[in-house]
Design a protein around this motif. Sequence first.
Motif, PDB file in Angstrom:
ATOM      1  N   ASN A   1     -42.450  -7.877  -5.658  1.00 33.31           N
ATOM      2  CA  ASN A   1     -42.067  -9.291  -6.062  1.00 33.31           C
ATOM      3  C   ASN A   1     -42.363 -10.487  -5.293  1.00 33.31           C
ATOM      4  O   ASN A   1     -42.071 -11.492  -5.040  1.00 33.31           O
ATOM      5  N   GLY A   2     -43.928 -10.436  -4.843  1.00 34.74           N
ATOM      6  CA  GLY A   2     -44.640 -11.275  -4.081  1.00 34.74           C
ATOM      7  C   GLY A   2     -44.863 -11.111  -2.640  1.00 34.74           C
ATOM      8  O   GLY A   2     -44.676  -9.850  -2.180  1.00 34.74           O
ATOM      9  N   GLN A   3     -45.093 -12.078  -2.098  1.00 30.79           N
ATOM     10  CA  GLN A   3     -45.253 -11.964  -0.302  1.00 30.79           C
ATOM     11  C   GLN A   3     -44.334 -12.848   0.327  1.00 30.79           C
ATOM     12  O   GLN A   3     -43.888 -13.863  -0.304  1.00 30.79           O
ATOM     13  N   LYS A   4     -44.155 -12.409   1.263  1.00 29.23           N
ATOM     14  CA  LYS A   4     -43.271 -13.282   2.303  1.00 29.23           C
ATOM     15  C   LYS A   4     -43.636 -12.817   3.702  1.00 29.23           C
ATOM     16  O   LYS A   4     -43.944 -11.720   3.993  1.00 29.23           O
ATOM     17  N   GLY A   5     -42.979 -13.687   4.710  1.00 26.74           N
ATOM     18  CA  GLY A   5     -42.793 -13.534   6.191  1.00 26.74           C
ATOM     19  C   GLY A   5     -41.370 -13.446   6.469  1.00 26.74           C
ATOM     20  O   GLY A   5     -40.693 -14.386   5.877  1.00 26.74           O
ATOM     21  N   VAL A   6     -40.969 -12.492   7.174  1.00 24.98           N
ATOM     22  CA  VAL A   6     -39.889 -12.532   7.496  1.00 24.98           C
ATOM     23  C   VAL A   6     -39.656 -11.945   8.924  1.00 24.98           C
ATOM     24  O   VAL A   6     -40.338 -11.245   9.640  1.00 24.98           O
ATOM     25  N   GLU A   7     -38.809 -12.518   9.736  1.00 25.59           N
ATOM     26  CA  GLU A   7     -38.750 -12.229  11.287  1.00 25.59           C
ATOM     27  C   GLU A   7     -37.356 -11.446  11.504  1.00 25.59           C
ATOM     28  O   GLU A   7     -36.239 -11.617  11.042  1.00 25.59           O
ATOM     29  N   THR A   8     -37.549  -9.970  12.072  1.00 28.65           N
ATOM     30  CA  THR A   8     -36.502  -9.270  11.776  1.00 28.65           C
ATOM     31  C   THR A   8     -36.172  -8.928  13.744  1.00 28.65           C
ATOM     32  O   THR A   8     -36.913  -9.157  14.313  1.00 28.65           O
ATOM     33  N   THR A   9     -34.863  -8.581  13.878  1.00 29.34           N
ATOM     34  CA  THR A   9     -34.331  -8.319  15.118  1.00 29.34           C
ATOM     35  C   THR A   9     -33.469  -7.154  14.942  1.00 29.34           C
ATOM     36  O   THR A   9     -33.212  -6.691  13.740  1.00 29.34           O
ATOM     37  N   PRO A  10     -32.948  -6.471  16.167  1.00 29.34           N
ATOM     38  CA  PRO A  10     -32.023  -5.735  16.047  1.00 29.34           C
ATOM     39  C   PRO A  10     -30.842  -5.668  15.138  1.00 29.34           C
ATOM     40  O   PRO A  10     -30.556  -4.873  14.615  1.00 29.34           O
ATOM     41  N   GLY A  11     -30.173  -6.793  15.050  1.00 27.77           N
ATOM     42  CA  GLY A  11     -29.176  -7.236  14.286  1.00 27.77           C
ATOM     43  C   GLY A  11     -29.585  -7.641  12.928  1.00 27.77           C
ATOM     44  O   GLY A  11     -28.675  -7.497  12.124  1.00 27.77           O
ATOM     45  N   LYS A  12     -30.578  -7.872  12.646  1.00 32.08           N
ATOM     46  CA  LYS A  12     -31.191  -8.269  11.147  1.00 32.08           C
ATOM     47  C   LYS A  12     -32.429  -7.525  11.026  1.00 32.08           C
ATOM     48  O   LYS A  12     -33.533  -8.097  11.101  1.00 32.08           O
ATOM     49  N   ALA A  13     -32.418  -6.084  10.621  1.00 29.88           N
ATOM     50  CA  ALA A  13     -33.594  -5.375  10.889  1.00 29.88           C
ATOM     51  C   ALA A  13     -34.137  -4.848   9.445  1.00 29.88           C
ATOM     52  O   ALA A  13     -34.987  -4.078   9.331  1.00 29.88           O
ATOM     53  N   VAL A  14     -33.336  -5.323   8.351  1.00 34.43           N
ATOM     54  CA  VAL A  14     -33.694  -5.025   6.971  1.00 34.43           C
ATOM     55  C   VAL A  14     -34.684  -5.806   6.279  1.00 34.43           C
ATOM     56  O   VAL A  14     -34.284  -7.127   6.388  1.00 34.43           O
ATOM     57  N   VAL A  15     -35.580  -5.500   5.821  1.00 36.40           N
ATOM     58  CA  VAL A  15     -36.429  -6.316   4.892  1.00 36.40           C
ATOM     59  C   VAL A  15     -36.495  -6.032   3.579  1.00 36.40           C
ATOM     60  O   VAL A  15     -36.739  -4.767   3.052  1.00 36.40           O
TER      61      VAL A  15
END
Length: 195
Positions: free
Chosen positions: A179-193
Motif C-alpha cells: 500500500n505504499g510507504q509510510k513512517g510510523v512511531e510505535t510505543t508499547p501502547g501503540k505497537a501495531v503497524v
Amino acid sequence: MRRLLLALPFALLPLAVAHAHDEHDHDHDHGTLGAHEHGVAKLNAVLDGNTLELELDSPAMNVVGFEHAAASDADKAKVAAARQQLEQPLKLFGLAQAAGCAVDSQELESPLFGDAAHADDDDDGDAHEHAHGHQHADVHAHYQFTCATPGKLTQLDLGPLFQTFPQTQKVNVQLIGPNGQKGVETTPGKAVVVF
C-alpha cells in the motif's frame, strides 16, 4: 530486494528531514539530531512480493541495559541472553501465522557481540569515546523472511519486541509495503503497524 531496502532511506528522506528539523528544535544542547537516543530504536520494514525484510537499529542500552564492553560475568550473561533473543525474530515481531513467514537469513552486529580485540582496535569508537566521555554502542539486526501467503501479512506487531526489551520506549518504523510507504512511531501502547 537488498537494493529495495537500501533505497528506503532515500524514499523517506522528506520524512527524515522533517523529523530532523523537529528534533533540532527540541535538542539544541546535544548537537545531534537523535542519531543515538536511549529508549528509541529504528526499524526499516519492506514487504516485496513474498519477501519481508526487517532491519532493526537500536542503542545497546535498549537491548542489554548498558553500552560498555561486557567485562563481568553478569554483563556477559546479559549480552548472551540478548543475542539469543535477537536470534529468534519470529518471537520478537508479531507476524500473522496465516502468512506462513519463515526466516531465510539474519545478521546481528554490535561491538558487544564481537571479540575484545576487534572492539579495542576500533579507532572510530575510541575517538567517539574520548570526545564524549563514554562510548555509544548500537545493535544492528537484519532479518529476511519468505512468506508463503504474503497477502495475509496485513500488520506487524512490535508488542513482543517492547516486552522483550522493556528499555525500548519508542520504535520509529519506516515501511514500504503493498500500500505504499509510510513512517510510523510505535510505543508499547501503540505497537501495531499496518502494511
